[in-house]
Design an enzyme around this catalytic site. Structure first.
Site, PDB file in Angstrom:
ATOM      1  N   HIS A  45       0.873  -1.180   0.000  1.00 35.71           N
ATOM      2  CA  HIS A  45       0.000   0.000   0.000  1.00 35.71           C
ATOM      3  C   HIS A  45       0.904   1.223   0.000  1.00 35.71           C
ATOM      4  CE1 HIS A  45      -3.570  -2.455   1.261  1.00 35.71           C
ATOM      5  NE2 HIS A  45      -2.608  -3.225   1.724  1.00 35.71           N
ATOM      6  N   GLU A  83      -7.202 -12.808   5.829  1.00 39.13           N
ATOM      7  CA  GLU A  83      -6.131 -12.240   6.666  1.00 39.13           C
ATOM      8  C   GLU A  83      -6.602 -12.414   8.114  1.00 39.13           C
ATOM      9  OE1 GLU A  83      -5.678  -7.956   6.370  1.00 39.13           O
ATOM     10  OE2 GLU A  83      -3.705  -7.981   7.332  1.00 39.13           O
TER      11      GLU A  83
HETATM   12  N1  HPA Z   1      -5.395  -5.369   5.410  1.00 42.94           N
HETATM   13  C1  HPA Z   1      -6.444  -4.603   5.095  1.00 42.94           C
HETATM   14  N2  HPA Z   1      -6.330  -3.323   4.747  1.00 42.94           N
HETATM   15  C2  HPA Z   1      -5.113  -2.780   4.713  1.00 42.94           C
HETATM   16  C3  HPA Z   1      -3.990  -3.528   5.033  1.00 42.94           C
HETATM   17  C4  HPA Z   1      -4.140  -4.890   5.390  1.00 42.94           C
HETATM   18  O1  HPA Z   1      -3.185  -5.629   5.687  1.00 42.94           O
HETATM   19  N3  HPA Z   1      -2.941  -2.688   4.902  1.00 42.94           N
HETATM   20  C5  HPA Z   1      -3.418  -1.489   4.508  1.00 42.94           C
HETATM   21  N4  HPA Z   1      -4.743  -1.545   4.402  1.00 42.94           N
HETATM   22 ZN    ZN Z   2      -2.678  -5.116   2.507  1.00 49.17          ZN
END
Ligand code: HPA
Ligand code: ZN
Length: 348
Positions: free
Chosen positions: A31, A212
């Protein structure tokens, strides 16, 4: 601050460390807002006449102790307030590319979150043009090719995502894909099906964060709802053999981020990462940095940390780097160049 490298069972073998340095790397999960180092945040705050709620760079780094994804996102969105002008977005992008170049990155497909900025009144033109300026300069300086990914924030309403896609239409020929990020728990993929269908009908590819913090079932649900060709993170897929088989059969790439997963407590320690299970099942998993300025490691650090923690071999490293080339949205000729370069790097 805890040291994410301290749980590595042993020092990294010198030959493997050399191989990691030589690998031509493709980064598929980073990001741009997550590459904002405290020093640059300070510089931009000064340039824009803004105050930061911290006394020093050291204080900022000390505050980077996260208990989960949301505790990180709160800090990450707040820090974005220093990004104001087109030049700020250009400087952010170029600083990341300089660092990526030092790690041997040859191609990158970075995310940006337009809504984080447009909701603060920043014109989308300044965000996108600034990033495109930085990417063009980075290609000229370092030879790093790129494909930009416009990512929607899933905690905001679908109407906001649709309006963002419409506002970005003048730039869609310079954007390779749409993505979906932010809080996974409580914000399922299905409501964004129409947004993603529209983006795909405009010729964009699609990727999305899933698996995640969310469980393995979010991975097939995201594939079905959004028509994605990569899943960002996706490491929880290893909990369900049927989900891993689906990924293998459909050739969908996972963009794993080992240091992020430990810092956001997806795994308690690096050696609990599911990357070995995914590799053994034949899933096309890749190694990436996610938000390197916040998690204390760029892509090379991620390769080193996961190799030491899991005892990965030279063959594993070759596979991981090849997966990133194959799973990228680069043109076929560029993929061939990178594949040839990888073959030279591993055959020394
Ligand atoms: N997960 C979700 N959104 C995010 C992440 C992540 O790891 N990093 C930056 N935005
Ligand atoms: Zn991410």
């Amino acid at each position: 601050m805890s040291n994410v490298f301290s749980d590595a069972p042993g020092a990294l073998d010198a030959e493997l460390a050399e191989l990691i340095n030589r690998l031509p790397k493709v980064e598929l999960h980073v990001h741009l807002e997550g590459t904002l180092e405290p020093e640059l945040a300070y510089r931009l705050a000064g340039r824009n006449g803004l105050a930061l709620p911290f006394g020093s760079v050291e204080e900022i780094r000390a505050a980077y102790e996260f208990s989960d994804l949301q505790s990180f996102l709160d800090v990450y969105y707040a820090a974005c307030s220093v990004l104001v002008t087109r030049e700020d977005f250009r400087d952010l992008t170029l600083a990341y590319l300089a660092r990526a170049h030092a790690d041997g990155v040859r191609h990158v497909e970075p995310f940006f979150d337009p809504q984080t900025h447009t909701t603060r009144g920043i014109p989308i033109a300044d965000v996108i043009d600034g990033i495109l300026d930085g990417l063009a300069e980075g290609e000229h300086l370092y030879g790093i090719t790129s494909g930009l990914i416009l990512s929607f924030l899933r905690h905001l309403p679908v109407d906001s995502a649709n309006a963002t896609l419409a506002a970005a239409e003048p730039w869609l020929d310079r954007i390779v894909a749409v993505g979906l990020d932010s809080s996974e728990i409580g914000f399922p993929p299905e409501p964004f099906a129409g947004t993603f269908a529209r983006a795909r009908s405009l010729g964009l590819r699609a990727v999305a964060h899933a698996g995640e913090e969310g469980d393995a079932s979010l991975v097939p649900r995201t594939i079905d709802a959004l028509g994605v060709s990569r899943i960002d993170h996706g490491v929880r897929a290893a909990d369900d053999p049927a989900v891993m088989q689906r990924l293998v059969d459909s050739g969908i790439t996972l963009t794993a981020c080992p240091i992020s997963n430990v810092r956001l407590r997806v795994f308690p320690t690096m050696d609990r990462s599911t990357i070995r299970t995914l590799l053994a099942a034949g899933v096309a998993v890749t190694i990436n940095s996610d938000d390197p300025a916040y998690f204390g490691g760029y892509i090379g650090d991620n390769y080193r940390a996961i190799t030491a923690a899991l005892g990965l071999t030279a063959d594993d490293l070759h596979r991981l780097a090849a997966n990133a080339i194959e799973g990228s949205f680069a043109a076929p000729e560029r993929k061939q160049e990178l594949t040839n370069e990888l073959a030279r790097a591993v055959c020394r």
